[in-house]
Design an enzyme around this catalytic site. Sequence first.
Site, PDB file in Angstrom:
ATOM      1  N   PRO A   1      56.479 -28.641 -23.485  1.00  0.00           N
ATOM      2  CA  PRO A   1      57.121 -28.802 -24.665  1.00  0.00           C
ATOM      3  C   PRO A   1      56.434 -27.705 -25.771  1.00  0.00           C
ATOM      4  CG  PRO A   1      56.200 -30.873 -23.823  1.00  0.00           C
ATOM      5  CD  PRO A   1      55.471 -29.954 -23.599  1.00  0.00           C
TER       6      PRO A   1
ATOM      7  N   GLU B   1      48.452 -37.350 -20.599  1.00  0.00           N
ATOM      8  CA  GLU B   1      48.365 -36.443 -21.493  1.00  0.00           C
ATOM      9  C   GLU B   1      48.390 -34.445 -21.549  1.00  0.00           C
ATOM     10  OE1 GLU B   1      48.693 -37.300 -25.431  1.00  0.00           O
ATOM     11  OE2 GLU B   1      49.089 -39.225 -24.018  1.00  0.00           O
TER      12      GLU B   1
ATOM     13  N   ARG C   1      70.806 -20.693  -8.486  1.00  0.00           N
ATOM     14  CA  ARG C   1      72.091 -19.650  -8.620  1.00  0.00           C
ATOM     15  C   ARG C   1      72.203 -18.215  -8.406  1.00  0.00           C
ATOM     16  NH1 ARG C   1      75.296 -20.527 -12.934  1.00  0.00           N
ATOM     17  NH2 ARG C   1      76.803 -22.367 -11.671  1.00  0.00           N
TER      18      ARG C   1
ATOM     19  N   ASP D   1      79.740 -17.849 -16.768  1.00  0.00           N
ATOM     20  CA  ASP D   1      79.419 -19.155 -17.036  1.00  0.00           C
ATOM     21  C   ASP D   1      79.386 -19.337 -18.912  1.00  0.00           C
ATOM     22  OD1 ASP D   1      79.834 -21.164 -14.706  1.00  0.00           O
ATOM     23  OD2 ASP D   1      78.020 -20.853 -14.208  1.00  0.00           O
TER      24      ASP D   1
END
Length: 228
Positions: free
Chosen positions: A89, A117, A155, A170
């Site tokens: 994160p 953690e 992709r 896209d």
Amino acid sequence: MRFDVLTLFPEMFSGYMSQSILSKAIEREQVSVHVHNIRDWTKDRHHKVDDRPFGGGPGMILMVEPVVNCVRDVQAMSEEPGLVILTTPQGKRLNQPLCEDLASDHKRFIVLCGRYEGFDQRVIDILQPMEISIGDYVLNGGEVASMVLVDSLVRLVPGVLGDDLSSWDDSFSRGNRILEYPQYTRPRTFEGHDVPEVLLSGDHGAIEAWRKAKSLENTKQKRSDLLE
């Protein structure tokens, strides 16, 4: 393109790798995905990979030695140097331009999946990985994030989608940095909702103009921040 995924839960990837576009790309040898269990690089009979944090606090921390040894050994499994990526994160936000840069600049990726953690800070200090986040939220582990990363890069490999222009328009992509226009297929009418006549007209210029206008309209309504 080659991916080496380092995880404590390799079983999570079996279903993902056996389905749809990724499975076909692997069969055609356009892409290879190798999953490695970090526990295989432990030295004790219990295959211990985590321990309590120095200084106290909740949870467990992934230990530096098995992780660093795993990355180094996996790096040596191919002559192609791999870009080491840590899903976290705290990392740089993954977006389409970043995916395009990664896909064009690198042929191999070594992806570290976090758990508990997180990693002992020395993993980052020693390996100097690229830290990537898929969003401002926390998951139980980095496996799902690594699948997102793999999917977004696969992709972009030439030939994987069949028609390389499939990804051009896209949302967020090279040909269209805003949201994509609406798409329709058969039937022409369903419960009073009709396909726009312009898409049935055969007038390619008018269709292109309609798509550009709808793409802009979509973006204004749903993601106006992309126009700033």
